[in-house]
Write a protein that holds these residues in place. Sequence first.
Motif, mmCIF file in Angstrom:
data_model
loop_
_atom_site.group_PDB
_atom_site.id
_atom_site.type_symbol
_atom_site.label_atom_id
_atom_site.label_comp_id
_atom_site.label_asym_id
_atom_site.label_seq_id
_atom_site.Cartn_x
_atom_site.Cartn_y
_atom_site.Cartn_z
ATOM 1 N N ASN A 2 -2.784 -0.976 -10.411
ATOM 2 C CA ASN A 2 -1.368 -0.647 -10.525
ATOM 3 C C ASN A 2 -0.649 -0.662 -9.169
ATOM 4 O OD1 ASN A 2 0.870 -0.143 -12.097
ATOM 5 N ND2 ASN A 2 0.697 2.069 -11.857
ATOM 6 N N LEU A 3 -0.846 -1.731 -8.419
ATOM 7 C CA LEU A 3 -0.219 -1.883 -7.099
ATOM 8 C C LEU A 3 1.224 -2.347 -7.263
ATOM 9 C CD1 LEU A 3 -3.188 -3.760 -5.414
ATOM 10 C CD2 LEU A 3 -2.557 -1.359 -5.080
ATOM 11 N N SER A 4 2.068 -1.954 -6.321
ATOM 12 C CA SER A 4 3.465 -2.362 -6.399
ATOM 13 C C SER A 4 3.586 -3.855 -6.079
ATOM 14 C CB SER A 4 4.330 -1.546 -5.438
ATOM 15 O OG SER A 4 4.227 -2.039 -4.132
ATOM 16 N N GLU A 5 4.486 -4.511 -6.799
ATOM 17 C CA GLU A 5 4.694 -5.943 -6.602
ATOM 18 C C GLU A 5 5.195 -6.229 -5.189
ATOM 19 O OE1 GLU A 5 4.399 -9.886 -7.444
ATOM 20 O OE2 GLU A 5 3.644 -8.221 -8.643
ATOM 21 N N SER A 6 6.016 -5.343 -4.641
ATOM 22 C CA SER A 6 6.537 -5.583 -3.291
ATOM 23 C C SER A 6 5.419 -5.512 -2.250
ATOM 24 C CB SER A 6 7.663 -4.610 -2.943
ATOM 25 O OG SER A 6 7.188 -3.291 -2.873
ATOM 26 N N ALA A 7 4.489 -4.592 -2.406
ATOM 27 C CA ALA A 7 3.358 -4.503 -1.474
ATOM 28 C C ALA A 7 2.480 -5.744 -1.580
ATOM 29 C CB ALA A 7 2.535 -3.244 -1.741
ATOM 30 N N ILE A 8 2.211 -6.170 -2.811
ATOM 31 C CA ILE A 8 1.393 -7.368 -3.024
ATOM 32 C C ILE A 8 2.066 -8.571 -2.371
ATOM 33 C CG2 ILE A 8 0.538 -9.009 -4.753
ATOM 34 C CD1 ILE A 8 0.249 -6.571 -6.675
ATOM 35 N N GLN A 9 3.347 -8.756 -2.620
ATOM 36 C CA GLN A 9 4.060 -9.923 -2.095
ATOM 37 C C GLN A 9 4.181 -9.885 -0.573
ATOM 38 O OE1 GLN A 9 4.511 -12.705 -3.746
ATOM 39 N NE2 GLN A 9 3.570 -11.604 -5.448
ATOM 40 N N THR A 10 4.323 -8.701 0.006
ATOM 41 C CA THR A 10 4.375 -8.586 1.470
ATOM 42 C C THR A 10 3.103 -9.144 2.087
ATOM 43 O OG1 THR A 10 5.851 -6.682 1.414
ATOM 44 C CG2 THR A 10 4.520 -6.962 3.406
ATOM 45 N N VAL A 11 1.966 -8.747 1.533
ATOM 46 C CA VAL A 11 0.679 -9.201 2.058
ATOM 47 C C VAL A 11 0.484 -10.699 1.810
ATOM 48 C CG1 VAL A 11 -1.826 -8.972 1.805
ATOM 49 C CG2 VAL A 11 -0.404 -6.925 1.907
ATOM 50 N N LEU A 12 0.729 -11.146 0.590
ATOM 51 C CA LEU A 12 0.514 -12.562 0.261
ATOM 52 C C LEU A 12 1.470 -13.469 1.039
ATOM 53 C CD1 LEU A 12 -0.101 -12.377 -3.594
ATOM 54 C CD2 LEU A 12 -1.790 -12.505 -1.762
ATOM 55 N N ASN A 13 2.705 -13.049 1.184
ATOM 56 C CA ASN A 13 3.663 -13.854 1.949
ATOM 57 C C ASN A 13 3.270 -13.941 3.415
ATOM 58 O OD1 ASN A 13 5.201 -14.401 -0.319
ATOM 59 N ND2 ASN A 13 6.640 -12.738 0.058
ATOM 60 N N ALA A 14 2.754 -12.858 3.975
ATOM 61 C CA ALA A 14 2.308 -12.881 5.375
ATOM 62 C C ALA A 14 1.145 -13.850 5.552
ATOM 63 C CB ALA A 14 1.904 -11.480 5.829
ATOM 64 N N ILE A 15 0.235 -13.859 4.605
ATOM 65 C CA ILE A 15 -0.911 -14.772 4.688
ATOM 66 C C ILE A 15 -0.435 -16.218 4.623
ATOM 67 C CG2 ILE A 15 -3.006 -15.563 3.497
ATOM 68 C CD1 ILE A 15 -3.358 -12.534 2.676
ATOM 69 N N ARG A 16 0.448 -16.497 3.680
ATOM 70 C CA ARG A 16 0.966 -17.868 3.546
ATOM 71 C C ARG A 16 1.802 -18.281 4.764
ATOM 72 N NH1 ARG A 16 2.031 -16.055 -1.926
ATOM 73 N NH2 ARG A 16 0.557 -17.060 -3.329
ATOM 74 N N ARG A 17 2.627 -17.362 5.237
ATOM 75 C CA ARG A 17 3.567 -17.704 6.318
ATOM 76 C C ARG A 17 2.883 -17.835 7.678
ATOM 77 N NH1 ARG A 17 8.792 -14.318 8.319
ATOM 78 N NH2 ARG A 17 9.618 -15.944 9.638
ATOM 79 N N PHE A 18 1.978 -16.914 7.978
ATOM 80 C CA PHE A 18 1.371 -16.879 9.309
ATOM 81 C C PHE A 18 -0.039 -17.443 9.347
ATOM 82 C CE2 PHE A 18 4.277 -13.135 9.148
ATOM 83 C CZ PHE A 18 5.271 -13.679 9.946
#
Length: 147
Positions: free
Chosen positions: A60-76
């Motif tokens: 039950n993780l927040s979507e914003s937390a998940i996307q922050t991490v995944l976007n950082a991985i993709r971006r950087f």
Amino acid sequence: MKCCAVVDTNVLVAALLSKRNDSATVQVIRAMISGEFIPLYHEDILAEYEDVLHRKKKYNLSESAIQTVLNAIRRFGIEVFPKPTGEIFIDEDDIIFYEVAMEKREDNAYLVTGNMKHYPVRDFIVTPAEMVAILEEKKAQACKEKE
């Protein structure tokens, strides 16, 4: 030179579930997002992250937390297309994490995991606490070089 690391899914889950900002898993994710190391990934790894992190009944993780991490991985991060190593793993899902790290060993890549028993014993396969220590040592070394 910044080091690179493949972050095992269990580290992401532990960080996102942690209630402690000073836990090693949180420190690793914070270091990744702030650019202290370059995340390495493959589409199979991103697919596993997506699948596991979105398990509502379990985490039950927040979507914003998940996307922050995944976007950082993709971006950087750097997408890696590894060659097969021929290693045999109990959990076949772990192979891609190992092979991505192996492909970038000449760049001093690490594999950060909370499940050391899932991988062969290698000096580049480290726990989150060991990765935090490696990053701290690199910061100290960079400061000395500036003096």
